[in-house]
Design a protein around this motif. Structure first.
Motif, PDB file in Angstrom:
ATOM      1  N   LEU A   1       8.817   4.299   3.944  1.00 54.47           N
ATOM      2  CA  LEU A   1       9.067   3.361   2.840  1.00 54.47           C
ATOM      3  C   LEU A   1       7.871   3.299   1.902  1.00 54.47           C
ATOM      4  O   LEU A   1       8.022   3.346   0.683  1.00 54.47           O
ATOM      5  N   ASP A   2       6.670   3.212   2.484  1.00 57.70           N
ATOM      6  CA  ASP A   2       5.445   3.119   1.686  1.00 57.70           C
ATOM      7  C   ASP A   2       5.170   4.380   0.881  1.00 57.70           C
ATOM      8  O   ASP A   2       4.438   4.342  -0.106  1.00 57.70           O
ATOM      9  N   SER A   3       5.738   5.502   1.299  1.00 51.61           N
ATOM     10  CA  SER A   3       5.561   6.750   0.562  1.00 51.61           C
ATOM     11  C   SER A   3       6.754   7.033  -0.362  1.00 51.61           C
ATOM     12  O   SER A   3       6.852   8.110  -0.942  1.00 51.61           O
TER      13      SER A   3
ATOM     14  N   MET B   1       0.835  -1.179   0.000  1.00 52.98           N
ATOM     15  CA  MET B   1       0.000   0.000   0.000  1.00 52.98           C
ATOM     16  C   MET B   1       0.881   1.244   0.000  1.00 52.98           C
ATOM     17  O   MET B   1       1.800   1.370   0.783  1.00 52.98           O
ATOM     18  N   THR B   2       0.587   2.162  -0.906  1.00 49.64           N
ATOM     19  CA  THR B   2       1.356   3.391  -1.004  1.00 49.64           C
ATOM     20  C   THR B   2       0.716   4.474  -0.150  1.00 49.64           C
ATOM     21  O   THR B   2      -0.485   4.663  -0.166  1.00 49.64           O
ATOM     22  N   MET B   3       1.560   5.158   0.601  1.00 50.47           N
ATOM     23  CA  MET B   3       1.088   6.260   1.436  1.00 50.47           C
ATOM     24  C   MET B   3       1.450   7.566   0.736  1.00 50.47           C
ATOM     25  O   MET B   3       2.515   7.688   0.145  1.00 50.47           O
TER      26      MET B   3
ATOM     27  N   HIS C   1       7.104   4.034  11.837  1.00 54.61           N
ATOM     28  CA  HIS C   1       7.279   5.297  11.109  1.00 54.61           C
ATOM     29  C   HIS C   1       8.135   5.089   9.860  1.00 54.61           C
ATOM     30  O   HIS C   1       7.846   5.662   8.805  1.00 54.61           O
ATOM     31  N   LEU C   2       9.171   4.277   9.964  1.00 50.89           N
ATOM     32  CA  LEU C   2      10.012   3.995   8.803  1.00 50.89           C
ATOM     33  C   LEU C   2       9.229   3.252   7.724  1.00 50.89           C
ATOM     34  O   LEU C   2       9.417   3.494   6.539  1.00 50.89           O
ATOM     35  N   LYS C   3       8.325   2.369   8.129  1.00 51.31           N
ATOM     36  CA  LYS C   3       7.478   1.669   7.158  1.00 51.31           C
ATOM     37  C   LYS C   3       6.614   2.668   6.402  1.00 51.31           C
ATOM     38  O   LYS C   3       6.461   2.571   5.183  1.00 51.31           O
TER      39      LYS C   3
END
Length: 85
Positions: free
Chosen positions: A50-52, A1-3, A45-47
């Motif tokens: 990463l997702d963004s 999933m992209t943030m 928070h790092l995830k």
């Protein structure tokens, strides 16, 4: 999933992580030392970063090294720059 990158940088802890990573690549443990939150919270928070597409991670043995992904900031830069042209 992209943030959405703007949503990702809205959090002050994530902005702190990006500022630290801008200085040099770091591990979760190294990043957690400067924050009043738990190591698992730093990982979450790092995830989000990463997702963004604002950071990348590489494995060096058992260590996961996080780095700023400069091309991930292109969307943010283009959006902000439209106000200065």
């Amino acid at each position: 999933m992209t943030m959405d990158a703007f949503q990702a940088i809205a959090d002050p802890n994530r902005r702190y992580l990006l500022e630290e990573l801008r200085r040099q690549p770091r591990t979760v443990n190294e990043l957690a030392e400067g924050l009043p939150i738990s190591r698992p919270a730093v990982s979450q928070h790092l995830k989000a970063l990463l997702d963004s597409n604002l950071v990348t991670v590489t494995n060096q043995g058992t260590r996961r090294i996080y780095t700023v992904r400069t091309d991930g900031f292109m969307h943010l830069n283009l959006w902000v720059e439209q106000f200065w042209s």
